[in-house]
Structure formats: structure tokens, C-alpha cells
Design an enzyme around this catalytic site. Sequence first.
Site, PDB file in Angstrom:
ATOM      1  N   CYS A  58       4.363   2.048  10.977  1.00  0.00           N
ATOM      2  CA  CYS A  58       5.327   2.865  10.054  1.00  0.00           C
ATOM      3  C   CYS A  58       6.056   4.218  10.983  1.00  0.00           C
ATOM      4  CB  CYS A  58       4.751   3.436   8.676  1.00  0.00           C
ATOM      5  SG  CYS A  58       4.233   2.106   7.762  1.00  0.00           S
ATOM      6  N   THR A  96       8.905  -7.551 -12.717  1.00  0.00           N
ATOM      7  CA  THR A  96       8.161  -8.827 -12.696  1.00  0.00           C
ATOM      8  C   THR A  96       7.394  -9.076 -11.668  1.00  0.00           C
ATOM      9  OG1 THR A  96      10.346  -9.720 -13.763  1.00  0.00           O
ATOM     10  CG2 THR A  96       8.869 -11.388 -12.866  1.00  0.00           C
ATOM     11  N   ALA A 113       0.730  -1.222   0.104  1.00  0.00           N
ATOM     12  CA  ALA A 113       0.040  -0.199  -0.154  1.00  0.00           C
ATOM     13  C   ALA A 113       0.715   1.213   0.166  1.00  0.00           C
ATOM     14  CB  ALA A 113      -1.083   0.111   1.232  1.00  0.00           C
TER      15      ALA A 113
END
Length: 383
Positions: free
Chosen positions: A323, A237, A69
Site C-alpha cells: 500500500c 449486497t 482489511a
Amino acid sequence: MLYWDYAAAAPPYDEVVQTVEQIMRLHYANPSSLHRAGMEAERLITRAREVCAAALAVQPHEILFTSGATESNNLAIKGAALQYQGRGRHIVTTQLEHPSVYESCRQLRELGWEVTFVAPRGTGIVDPADIAAAIRPDTVLVSVMHVNNEIGTVQPLREIGQGIKAVNRRTLFHVDGVQGYGKLETRLKEWQAELYSLSPHKIRGPRGTGILVVREGTALFPLLTGGSHENGNRAGTENVAGIVASAKAVRMSGERREELVRQLIPLRNRLLHCIAAMPELVLNSREDGAPHIVHFSYPGMKGEVLARKLEELGMTVSTRSACSSRLAEPSRVLLSMGRDVQAALGGIRISLGDIHTEADVALLEQALLAAVQSLKKAEGGMK
């Protein structure tokens, strides 16, 4: 130990773990390869995109997979700002946002964009009229979170979206839905949101994969280049195992949302009443907040001290967003609500999940009472 930090990371479903293992063992080919193994991997991603789209009531081509996110929020904000800078260089957000939104906007401001950070009311809720008043003819984007990751307040997204479009139809609306999906209804069409971020590891999915909904007609300037992956929006990828397992978590948490809410609301209400009855503590969460988050402060006591004491008593809680939890500074969210520095330094977040029971909450209440009394006694002894 009882784990009360679901808002930071939720333990993955057994089915998610099994999916990751199965895909990594059997479908390790690069999905961009033209051989059969590569095409099988690509088909798995296509199916995962369809599953996520069905859960979010959007089209499969509107689902973009990222590394998490944080990347989804960065891409939504910076990608929109760079793509549409010909329309203007003004962004509106709030003082409540997750660091991945808040710091993205600050970074753009350093690069010459103007950013308006709208303050919430004392309740932790942003007035839609304040958002609308901040919008200008050159406002490219508004970014508002669905549920605050610290205190659990729910923002009135329908009214905010209506206000945005009433002032400037061309202004894009980004919703950080990380703490909302799987607990509250997701209504992108009703909110008139063009961009929506989602984090699978908050809903018992794997880490390392994120989702960004980009509604048809909205373009983003790619932040990662070097390939045509994700319709040219994000080179790299694809993490096939993470994407397939994330789709499973999105589907399962969406299907189980109503059952989860019925389970969590009584537990949350009990915690709210317990904390409100303790004179040393100050509640920061509202009764009408998200069903999984309870936040309070112990003014005069650093949150880390209380968190460690609770851990000694077998309870794992957090002080704020994961965070930001290692920052030794007052909570920006609490300060924006008008809390003083002491309260903003003394915050504790409890976040609930589907493993929790009434008996668990009773144990947490006992530990909280014991921890506060122990710290109060120790504090008194130092005076």
C-alpha cells in the site's frame, strides 16, 4: 521467477479458486432476495460466518464481512470513534501501523479527535507501558497491529490488552491481525480485544473480501448506509463468492498454521544469517519475529534499485507494504525505530510462503549476493 511477496498477496489455494468459480456460476442470486435462490445464497453466507467464527473462537454474529482489511480497519477505527464520541474523542495507536490504520487516525485528528501515536523502541516493538501511559479517561480506542507488515515484529498484545483495561475498562482494543493470522496464534479473549481485522488474500484467499470481528456488546457507527446488511453495520449486497471462498481460506490456513510455521522458520533463519553476514546490509527484522517476513536495508541504495536488480535475477521482492510501495519517501516504520533516512530509503522485504523450499532460498541467497556486488561495483564506478 520466484515470488517472495506473500505479505502483499499470496496465491490463492486451488480450492479457493474452484469455490469462487462454482459460487459465481451457481449461486449468483442476491442473498437479500426472498426467493429460493436468494435464500440459498444467504445460507452460504451464514455457513461461511460459522466457519470463520469457529476458526477465530468467536460467535457467528460477531463476524462482519467487508470489502477488505482496509475497510475493516477504517470501520473499526472510525466506526468506534463516531459511535462512542460521547465517552471522549481521544485515540491511541502506534507509529508502526499499516496506512489504513495510521491514515484513519490522522483523518480523525483533522476532524477534531486527539490521537496519540506511540513510538516503538529501537527493536520495532511497542512497550505495553507506553501504551498504558497514553490512555486517558476520554480514550475511546487503542489500535495496535499483531505483526508489522514491513519488518515482521510481533507486538505483545496480551500485555497491551491487560494494560489498557487496567487503566480504562471502557477503552476498546482493536487489533489489525492481517499479518498474524495463519502464522501466529490468534487469542482475542486473552488479548481482551473487542475488534479484530483480517485479510483473506494474505492467507491464500480471494481479494475483495475482508473480515472484521466485532465482539458482542461493541457497537460501531456504520460508514456505509443504504441497507441492513451485516446486522446494520455495513450496507451493500454481499459478495457471496468472495465470502464463501474467504471462509475456506480462513479454515485451511488455520488448520495448516503449525505445519507452515515448522516449514518457514528454518528458511527464515537461513535468510537472516545470510543477510547478517553481508556487511553492506542491515537487518531490520528480529529473530523472534513472525515466521514469514525478513526485512533489511541497503543504506545508501534505494530499495527500488535493489528490488529491480533482484527481479532481473529472477526474484520478486518488495520494498515495503504494498500500500506504500510506490511512495518515493523513507519508510515511516523504519524512521520510528530510529533508523536514519538512508536506511529508511533502502529497505527490502522478503516474505515467505508454503511453496518455498531450501533450494529456493539458496537461489535467493545467490541472487542477493550477486545483486549487491553488482550494485556495489556500479556505485564504485560512479565515484
